[in-house]
Design a protein around this motif. Structure first.
Motif, PDB file in Angstrom:
ATOM      1  N   GLY A  34      10.446 -36.765  -0.784  1.00 12.56           N
ATOM      2  CA  GLY A  34      11.084 -37.003  -2.069  1.00 12.56           C
ATOM      3  C   GLY A  34      10.044 -37.122  -3.176  1.00 12.56           C
ATOM      4  O   GLY A  34       8.843 -37.186  -2.920  1.00 12.56           O
ATOM      5  N   VAL A  35      10.525 -37.151  -4.396  1.00 14.01           N
ATOM      6  CA  VAL A  35       9.683 -37.296  -5.573  1.00 14.01           C
ATOM      7  C   VAL A  35       9.948 -38.678  -6.164  1.00 14.01           C
ATOM      8  O   VAL A  35      11.106 -39.097  -6.280  1.00 14.01           O
ATOM      9  N   GLY A  84       5.062 -39.423  -8.649  1.00 16.78           N
ATOM     10  CA  GLY A  84       4.465 -39.336  -7.328  1.00 16.78           C
ATOM     11  C   GLY A  84       5.361 -38.683  -6.305  1.00 16.78           C
ATOM     12  O   GLY A  84       6.416 -38.137  -6.613  1.00 16.78           O
ATOM     13  N   SER A  85       4.903 -38.775  -5.066  1.00 19.61           N
ATOM     14  CA  SER A  85       5.662 -38.227  -3.942  1.00 19.61           C
ATOM     15  C   SER A  85       5.784 -39.282  -2.858  1.00 19.61           C
ATOM     16  O   SER A  85       5.008 -40.248  -2.815  1.00 19.61           O
ATOM     17  N   TRP A 107       0.047 -36.041  -9.070  1.00 18.53           N
ATOM     18  CA  TRP A 107       0.590 -37.314  -9.544  1.00 18.53           C
ATOM     19  C   TRP A 107      -0.305 -38.482  -9.138  1.00 18.53           C
ATOM     20  O   TRP A 107      -1.076 -38.370  -8.183  1.00 18.53           O
ATOM     21  N   PRO A 108      -0.147 -39.626  -9.784  1.00 16.13           N
ATOM     22  CA  PRO A 108      -1.055 -40.758  -9.519  1.00 16.13           C
ATOM     23  C   PRO A 108      -0.771 -41.574  -8.259  1.00 16.13           C
ATOM     24  O   PRO A 108      -1.628 -42.339  -7.829  1.00 16.13           O
ATOM     25  N   ASP A 126      -3.888 -42.599  -3.723  1.00 18.97           N
ATOM     26  CA  ASP A 126      -4.090 -42.069  -5.067  1.00 18.97           C
ATOM     27  C   ASP A 126      -4.168 -40.542  -5.034  1.00 18.97           C
ATOM     28  O   ASP A 126      -3.933 -39.923  -3.993  1.00 18.97           O
ATOM     29  N   ARG A 127      -4.527 -39.948  -6.159  1.00 20.37           N
ATOM     30  CA  ARG A 127      -4.598 -38.491  -6.299  1.00 20.37           C
ATOM     31  C   ARG A 127      -5.550 -37.834  -5.300  1.00 20.37           C
ATOM     32  O   ARG A 127      -5.367 -36.688  -4.921  1.00 20.37           O
ATOM     33  N   GLU A 128      -6.600 -38.562  -4.921  1.00 23.86           N
ATOM     34  CA  GLU A 128      -7.604 -38.017  -4.004  1.00 23.86           C
ATOM     35  C   GLU A 128      -7.278 -38.295  -2.540  1.00 23.86           C
ATOM     36  O   GLU A 128      -8.039 -37.931  -1.649  1.00 23.86           O
ATOM     37  N   GLY A 129      -6.176 -38.995  -2.295  1.00 20.51           N
ATOM     38  CA  GLY A 129      -5.800 -39.323  -0.925  1.00 20.51           C
ATOM     39  C   GLY A 129      -6.459 -40.591  -0.417  1.00 20.51           C
ATOM     40  O   GLY A 129      -6.431 -40.874   0.783  1.00 20.51           O
TER      41      GLY A 129
END
Length: 159
Positions: A34-35, A84-85, A107-108, A126-129
């Motif tokens: 989902g988003v 986000g996701s 997304w953040p 976060d964005r970088e995992g």
């Protein structure tokens, strides 16, 4: 504003997290995807500068299997509320895969939930995992019907 700069994501509503964990359990053994959509914390009575995740949007055309889930990215709303996701790992591993990391940059915040989908079976990234904190807030969620409560003047103001 429609395309305002992204605000910090400070947390997730307890009811939203509970909904997502339940949906992931119902989807098991397939992945759930989902988003995440947010609401300014101040609109929820929380004294914080940022957004709280309040909604999980299931995008039409999302496909899932036990090893992956994909969505139609052209159907994801491109506005300031999409932050986000969220998806599940049926194997219970709460770490992002290489495929997850490739999607994270947009997304953040990203949430991974794992079987058995209990209240502690999730992590945020976060964005970088990289792992990040995401507080859980017990707040009253906005009325879903208010999503459609706008006028032409509201649209003009956003544009």
């Amino acid at each position: 504003m429609l395309f305002r700069s992204r605000r910090e994501v400070v947390g997730i509503a307890a009811d939203t997290l509970s909904f997502a964990l339940s949906a992931a359990a119902d989807t098991h053994p397939d992945e759930y995807l989902g988003v995440l959509r947010g609401t300014p914390a101040s609109d929820l009575g929380v004294d914080a500068d940022g957004d709280i995740v309040t909604d999980v949007l299931v995008v039409p055309g999302t496909e899932s299997s036990p090893v992956q889930a994909t969505l139609q990215s052209n159907l994801v709303p491109n506005d300031s509320h999409t932050i986000g996701s969220i998806h599940s790992h049926p194997n219970g591993v709460l770490e992002p895969s290489a495929a997850d990391r490739s999607m994270f940059g947009k997304w953040p915040v990203h949430v991974i939930m794992g079987a058995p989908y209990e209240s502690d079976c999730w992590r945020s990234f976060d964005r970088e995992g990289e792992p990040r904190s995401l507080d859980v807030f017990d707040v009253d969620l906005p009325d879903p019907e208010s999503f459609f409560d706008f006028t032409q003047a509201d649209i003009d103001e956003e544009l």
